[in-house]
Design an enzyme around this catalytic site. Structure first.
Site, short mmCIF file in Angstrom:
data_model
loop_
_atom_site.label_atom_id
_atom_site.label_comp_id
_atom_site.label_asym_id
_atom_site.label_seq_id
_atom_site.Cartn_x
_atom_site.Cartn_y
_atom_site.Cartn_z
N GLU A 217 29.86 32.04 54.50
CA GLU A 217 29.30 33.96 54.63
C GLU A 217 27.91 34.60 55.36
OE1 GLU A 217 30.65 35.68 50.86
OE2 GLU A 217 29.04 35.70 50.27
N ASP B 150 22.19 41.78 49.11
CA ASP B 150 22.96 41.85 50.23
C ASP B 150 21.97 42.49 51.50
OD1 ASP B 150 25.13 39.93 49.33
OD2 ASP B 150 26.53 42.32 49.02
#
Length: 467
Positions: free
Chosen positions: A210, A34
Site C-alpha cells: 500500500e 501517512d
C-alpha cells in the site's frame, strides 16, 4: 525554522565558521500519519496527513519544512454525516494539476466503515487552505473492492494513478495497481497489477502492499510502498522500472528482495512507512517524509493507536543510481554526511569502528553523524554516530575511532572539536581537536587522524563539506 549549522549554540564566538547546511529536528508533527508534503512554486511547503480521529482532512503551509511543525492547521473538509465518505478518512494527498489543487483520499461509509474507496476533491484557489473544495467523487475502478492510497504522477507525458486494492481472485490483503488517467479523477484504461505481497516481510499481520509514492531519477521510475500490519512490522519496499519501459507492463517492474526502510531498535523508531518525497529549502537535498512510532509494543489494534507521527530526513543516491534511505534516525537534530573536499566521492564513515573516508557507502548510517554540543563544553562540538547512538568520533593516539562515551574526562576531551571554517575552502568545515591545539581531523591514505596541517594538501585533507 530549520536548525542551521548544528544550532547557534554550537558556534565558537569570534572565529570564522563554515557555511551552514540544512538540518531538521524530529519528530516534525505529532499524531499525523501517512504524511504528504508538496513544495509549491509559491515558495510554500504544503502538508496534509491522516488525523487519528479519521474524520477530517487538514492542511498546513510554511516557507520551511521545519516551520510546518508550528504552522496553523486548517480543516478543509470533514466526513459526511451519513452514507459515502462518512468514515475512515485516510491518507490524503495534495497535488497541483493544471492550475488547480486536488486532494486524493480514501473513505468508508457510515453504514459500512470498511467499504473503503478512493475519492477526489478539487479547489481552484491559489491557496488551497482557502477557497471551496468541490467533491469530484469516487474514482471509478473496474473492481468495486477495498481500495485506498491513490497517488498520481506524470511520466513521459502521461499521467498515471497508482493505488492499493484487494482482489478476491488473488486472496486477502492489498496489491498495487497502475492505470493512465484522462483527467485528475478518471482512469482511462484497464488497470494492471504491478505488485502482490509475497515476501515474508510483506505479510506480517496482514498481506499488504500500500501507500505508493514515486520519484523518477537516473533513468528509472522508483515506487516506494509500505508492507505488513501498521505496527512495528510496517516497513517500506521498492519497485523499480526503467524510464524507457512500458509502465503498464507488470514485467517492467522489479521488487526489492528486502525492505528498504524498516524499524530500528538502536534509534527507537518503529513501523516507518507510508512515505512521500520532497526537497530541501535550498533544493540540494532529497527529503523522505514518513510516519513511525517511538515505541514497539502496542495494545490492541494498531489502527486505534493515535501516536504515529510525521518525520523527515535526507536520503541519498548510491553509485548505481538507486536511492539509499538508510534507516529512521534518532529523534532530535538530523545528521549530516561529511564529504571530503579533495576526494569528492568519499565520505567520513566508520568501518569496524575505525574512522576513514570511503566512496559508495551503502550502509548509509555508517557515514552519517549528528553535530551536537561538545561533550567537553566550552564552545566545542562532538560528532555522534547515527548507526550507533551514544558513540562518537574521538582521537586515540591521534587515530580517529568511533567509540561509546564512557563518561570519562579523557573521552569527553578526545571526542570534542572546535568547528572551524574549512582550511582549504571557507564554505566547508574543519574540526580542530579541543585538547590538542593545532591538530585537525584529516584523512591520510583514506584513514582519519588528528594531525597538524602544514601544506596545502594537508589543509585540503582536513576540509569537509556538509551534506
Amino acid at each position: 525554522m530549520p536548525v542551521l549549522g548544528g544550532a547557534a549554540s554550537l558556534l565558537v564566538p569570534g572565529r570564522a565558521q563554515a557555511a551552514p547546511a540544512v538540518t531538521y529536528t524530529n519528530s516534525l508533527i505529532a499524531r499525523r500519519a501517512d504524511p504528504w508534503i508538496h513544495k509549491h512554486t509559491d515558495g510554500h511547503y504544503y502538508f496534509t496527513a491522516t488525523a487519528p480521529e479519521y474524520d477530517r482532512i487538514v492542511l498546513r503551509r510554511a516557507t520551511t519544512l521545519q516551520g510546518l511543525a508550528s504552522a496553523a492547521e486548517t480543516v478543509v473538509w470533514r466526513r459526511h454525516a451519513s452514507g459515502e465518505m462518512g468514515a475512515h478518512i485516510w491518507a490524503p494527498e495534495l497535488h497541483f494539476i493544471g492550475g488547480r489543487w486536488y486532494i486524493y483520499f480514501a473513505a468508508g461509509r457510515t453504514d459500512d466503515i470498511w467499504r473503503i474507496r478512493p475519492y477526489v476533491l478539487e479547489n481552484t484557489s491559489a491557496n488551497p487552505l482557502t477557497g471551496t473544495w468541490v467533491e469530484r467523487g469516487r474514482i471509478a475502478l473496474p473492481l468495486d473492492t477495498f481500495s485506498l492510497d491513490a497517488t498520481t504522477f506524470v511520466h513521459n507525458g502521461t499521467r498515471y494513478l497508482s493505488w492499493a486494492q484487494n482482489d478476491p481472485a488473488v486472496g486477502s490483503g492489498t496489491n498495487l495497481y497502475l492505470a493512465p488517467m484522462s483527467n485528475p479523477w478518471t482512469i482511462s484504461a484497464t488497470p494492471v497489477r504491478i505488485a502482490v505481497p509475497t515476501h515474508s516481510w510483506e505479510t506480517i499481520g496482514h498481506r499488504v502492499n500500500e501507500g505508493p509514492a514515486v520519484i523518477i531519477r537516473n533513468g528509472r521510475v522508483f515506487m516506494t510502498f509500505s508492507a505488513s500490519a501498521t505496527d512495528a512490522n510496517y516497513c517500506m519496499g521498492l519497485l523499480t522500472a526503467a524510464t524507457s519501459s512500458n509502465l503498464m507492463n507488470p514485467a517492467s517492474w522489479t521488487k526489492s528482495a528486502q525492505p528498504v526502510f524498516r524499524s530500528n531498535d538502536a534509534t527507537s523508531q518503529y513501523g516507518p512507512g507510508h512515505n512521500s518525497f520532497t526537497v530541501s529549502e535550498d533544493g540540494q537535498s532529497d527529503i523522505l517524509v514518513y510516519h513511525d512510532r517511538s515505541y514497539k509494543n502496542i495494545t490492541g489494534d494498531p489502527l486505534n493507536d493515535p501516536n504515529r507521527r510525521t518525520r523527515i530526513q535526507k536520503f541519498y543516491w548510491n553509485a548505481d543510481g538507486t536511492p539509499n534511505f538508510g534507516f529512521p534516525v534518532a529523534d532530535g537534530v538530523t545528521p549530516y554526511r561529511l564529504r571530503s573536499h579533495n576526494v569528492a566521492d568519499r565520505y567520513i564513515r566508520h568501518w569496524e569502528f575505525r574512522g576513514r573516508i570511503d566512496a559508495n557507502v551503502t550502509a548509509l548510517a555508517d557515514s552519517q553523524f549528528r553535530i551536537v554540543t561538545g561533550l567537553a563544553g566550552s564552545g566545542t562540538v562532538s560528532l555522534e554516530s547515527t548507526s550507533n547512538p551514544g558513540y562518537y568520533l574521538r582521537h586515540k593516539n591521534y587515530e580517529i575511532w568511533v567509540e561509546r562515551n564512557d563518561g570519562s574526562t579523557l573521552f569527553r576531551n578526545d571526542a570534542s572539536f572546535f568547528r572551524r571554517a574549512g582550511l582549504a575552502d571557507s564554505t566547508g568545515v574543519s574540526f580542530e581537536a579541543s585538547n590538542v591545539a593545532g591538530r585537525y581531523l584529516r584523512h591520510y591514505d583514506y584513514l582519519l587522524y588528528v594531525q597538524v596541517p602544514s601544506t596545502a594538501t594537508d589543509r585540503a585533507d582536513a576540509t569537509f563539506h556538509l551534506e
